[in-house]
Enzyme design. Sequence first.
Site, PDB file in Angstrom:
ATOM      1  N   GLY A   1       0.757  -1.430   0.144  1.00 53.95           N
ATOM      2  CA  GLY A   1      -0.052  -0.080  -0.140  1.00 53.95           C
ATOM      3  C   GLY A   1       0.651   1.042   0.191  1.00 53.95           C
ATOM      4  O   GLY A   1       1.973   1.330  -0.539  1.00 53.95           O
ATOM      5  N   HIS A   2       0.000   2.643  -0.245  1.00 59.63           N
ATOM      6  CA  HIS A   2       0.943   3.657   0.195  1.00 59.63           C
ATOM      7  C   HIS A   2       2.020   4.380   1.035  1.00 59.63           C
ATOM      8  O   HIS A   2       1.069   4.005   2.193  1.00 59.63           O
ATOM      9  CB  HIS A   2       0.215   4.989  -0.685  1.00 59.63           C
ATOM     10  N   ASN A   3       2.782   4.455   0.927  1.00 59.13           N
ATOM     11  CA  ASN A   3       3.827   4.880   1.744  1.00 59.13           C
ATOM     12  C   ASN A   3       4.632   3.868   2.920  1.00 59.13           C
ATOM     13  O   ASN A   3       4.605   3.591   3.554  1.00 59.13           O
ATOM     14  CB  ASN A   3       2.902   6.097   3.134  1.00 59.13           C
TER      15      ASN A   3
ATOM     16  N   SER B   1       0.904   2.617   4.324  1.00 59.24           N
ATOM     17  CA  SER B   1       1.966   3.649   6.110  1.00 59.24           C
ATOM     18  C   SER B   1       3.014   2.197   7.183  1.00 59.24           C
ATOM     19  O   SER B   1       3.069   2.734   7.638  1.00 59.24           O
ATOM     20  CB  SER B   1       1.173   4.548   6.235  1.00 59.24           C
TER      21      SER B   1
END
Lengths: 379, 379, 379
Positions: free
Chosen positions: B262-264, B282
Amino acid sequence: MRHTVQEIATALGLQAAGAVSFEITHAAEPVGAASDALALAMNPDYADGLAQGDAQVAMLWEGADWQALGLQAAIFAPRPRLAMSGLTQMLDAGLGLDAGIHATAVIDPTAVIGGGASIGPFVVINAGVVIGTNARIASHVSIGLNSRIGNDCLIHPGVRIGSNIRIGDRFIAQAGGVIGADGFSFVTPEKSGVEKARETLGDQGDVANDGQGQAWTRIHSLGGVEIGDDVETGGNVTIDSGTIRATRIGRGTKLDNQVHLGHNVQVGEDCLLCGQVGIAGSTKIGNRVVMGGQCGASDNIFIGDDVVAGGATKVFTNVPAGRVILGSPAVKMETQMEINKSLRRLPRALKQLAELKAEFKANFGPDVQKSVSKSDENT
Amino acid sequence: MRHTVQEIATALGLQAAGAVSFEITHAAEPVGAASDALALAMNPDYADGLAQGDAQVAMLWEGADWQALGLQAAIFAPRPRLAMSGLTQMLDAGLGLDAGIHATAVIDPTAVIGGGASIGPFVVINAGVVIGTNARIASHVSIGLNSRIGNDCLIHPGVRIGSNIRIGDRFIAQAGGVIGADGFSFVTPEKSGVEKARETLGDQGDVANDGQGQAWTRIHSLGGVEIGDDVETGGNVTIDSGTIRATRIGRGTKLDNQVHLGHNVQVGEDCLLCGQVGIAGSTKIGNRVVMGGQCGASDNIFIGDDVVAGGATKVFTNVPAGRVILGSPAVKMETQMEINKSLRRLPRALKQLAELKAEFKANFGPDVQKSVSKSDENT
Amino acid sequence: MRHTVQEIATALGLQAAGAVSFEITHAAEPVGAASDALALAMNPDYADGLAQGDAQVAMLWEGADWQALGLQAAIFAPRPRLAMSGLTQMLDAGLGLDAGIHATAVIDPTAVIGGGASIGPFVVINAGVVIGTNARIASHVSIGLNSRIGNDCLIHPGVRIGSNIRIGDRFIAQAGGVIGADGFSFVTPEKSGVEKARETLGDQGDVANDGQGQAWTRIHSLGGVEIGDDVETGGNVTIDSGTIRATRIGRGTKLDNQVHLGHNVQVGEDCLLCGQVGIAGSTKIGNRVVMGGQCGASDNIFIGDDVVAGGATKVFTNVPAGRVILGSPAVKMETQMEINKSLRRLPRALKQLAELKAEFKANFGPDVQKSVSKSDENT
């Protein structure tokens, strides 16, 4: 595409009645069906729906009173899903590929493609590839070095077939699948923490702390993939090539969307692996195995013939033939059902246990042995 | 591609014996090996297989008596998997890409591509892209705006590299991977039921019932992805761009097929994430972490260095460095092993508990406290 | 792309203060931010970071003392994630597609494409396709026969849209998704072991042993997919076409990377299905449902409106509206939390149970009933 009721009945080997020369253009659910549809009501539950649509003809359950249902004609399907198979095949418009090889396709001059092929735009076929007759290969497909595909294949857009892949006849690949990726096989110059943890089931030894010797080096996959006749692969599947021997998929086996097969995996014949199933490297699966969605299997294990695994079952150890399994880790389905029931009762049971223990102690405390002995002596 | 036994031994830094000028064309398992194969029998278990094939030369375990095995020559591999790494690299025929840039490739004039590149048909490279030397980029790959890739990359067909992606040297991407998708990040004008449920662990408040204010608005991902040297990504992986800072993958880390980041997300160095692992937004993963197939990790947690997670482990909370974990929710592997054993005994244990309780009651009923007190008084 | 502080504040409907004509080129986290960045510090925790970067302007929490923080200007965001949505949309450079249809695109003459379209290299659009205005379709996308897409779509590279797909306005598809694969629907001429196992929950009858009648025949998917307005699909998703009726995704629903929807699935409006969620065939999901990563749902079940499922929840049975669930099999979240706590105590509890039983027996053995009765008689 228009078909008469009789044409359909004949093609499916079914009985028809009424105005069997009535023409339909498509199949539909009874509710809201148009007047040129064949309504599908192979179960009495769907009968009421016929009145809520304009269908004049329908496929019905065996023995249905089609005239009472207000129809002009009917086909009778004693085994509905089997009839659905034949009917949907008849009515499928296909991919719309033009005959011949599209002008934009890039095909190596050493590749051999059988007669009757339809090959779409932007297809890339590499050196040494051999493809049988009547191939239907949609846009953006790529096929690597020296791979061979049998007759009557149907390959949807964007499928990636690697090098050294051997596939039988009537292969169907849904869009986006990757067949023949390099296996996930790496080695460290020195024994890694993982290897140690697997050996000792939990203790990584010193490696975890020294952080040394863990630069992973790839073991390339040279063995390709061997796929039998009548195999289908779903959308965005991933199938790794074997390291030295091939990864194998037996005749008649179907893989659903996003199924993942690691390197050297062997899947038998007539298996069904549902959506998002993952099989780790070198695991061997027998014939007629069915695994529900999101099942997983560890590497280097055996799953016997005719095993059925319920959804999300995680298989860590060998499974004997014929077993029906469920859960993580997988156990017999009825065992898992009992475990599940017990789990819901568990928090209360632990309270009861604590109470019982306390009550026992309160009554018999540290002196209980003595006191009871005494009362025994009294007898 | 032909190699003498001596060439292979020299390349791998191993000892050879016998007719070391014997030429092989490929490697094979001992059973059924052809006469121009190098048979792989690095374990005495495979010795018998040599007689069931025509191989004249083999790679054997250290100290093996190659002459007794009927071979003309042999190479000795004290650490078999490490030898396999070098050998399979030598024998890999690659993707069959021609040197240079294919005539059909669409490359923006502002893109800079280093010397020695092989770029296949239908590749699209957007404005501002910079690619190092000796790039091997297979057919149908697309690379978005301003992305940078180091030297010696190998990108299999159909990989999608988004905008603003920075990748180190020796990058290998298996087919179909998506690197730099927009993150799954949405917001509602008013607080959503999910946000409330997370805060209260279960109670959604009024939102669930009023069905208001839940039209999701996208938060775009501008941070791109940063990938270190020697990273590999598997077939059909998906890696989201970060929102403001980059999603990061450290040097030497390998992602297997269908891994999702996922993002980050931040993944450290030299990690192995096996097939279908999913890491939510994250979350931060340390160095040398190994996660078995189908593992998952919640968003915004930390997984320490050298953690090893068994297959299908689901990590909901932080994990300290060096821990070996298993299960859902993840616990120490030995704890999960005990839980698993207990689970199989659980249905019977609950029965025993009920019986014990009943027996206790039958014996001591409501009056037990009194009666026992009495018998105590007797002593 | 340069924006003044005031332009951003105005676009987002927020208050700004200070030198609001200051121009920024991008957004950044406070630590290490460049002097032309808008630093994002919408929470006092990030305030210290501002000193560790060169940002002159920032987006801050409501009521922040921007001058004390050494800034030249500031925007105040009372609901930070909502502000992020507007800000990231403003700053997103997009896919870099040129206006118009790329010369290499292969578009059937019967296809209709609305005004303002940007269509990238190597796109294939088949016969009968209708696409609304302002379409942005990136490279390597293919769209099958007779599919329709509304206005303002944004389709990332390599997306595969099948035949007979109907999609609303403002559709966003991340790279590599497959929309409209054939469903995983097969039938055997005779009843299969799986069908029997499902009926009896475990016993396959004779089929497992005789190995007969299990050659799977496909049921084709003719129903396509219907997708409402404002839907987004993630990277490498797979969505099967329905058999006769369409597979449906309601307005405003977002699917994350690698989500899989089987044939005939219906997902309501404004749902969020996170990474790697899999929904088996014909299951119906209500409105505003949120499912965490790696959740799964069995076929032919109902999941009510506003259900929230924690990560890796596996849903085997219907779930009433509004419930917050967790675990495999799914139960209420608080129940699963209790089960998880109990599980960690289970091995010790089983030991305690065994001890208690032994102690009970030792004290009261087979004669306990009698002895206690005796002591009762003594009173």
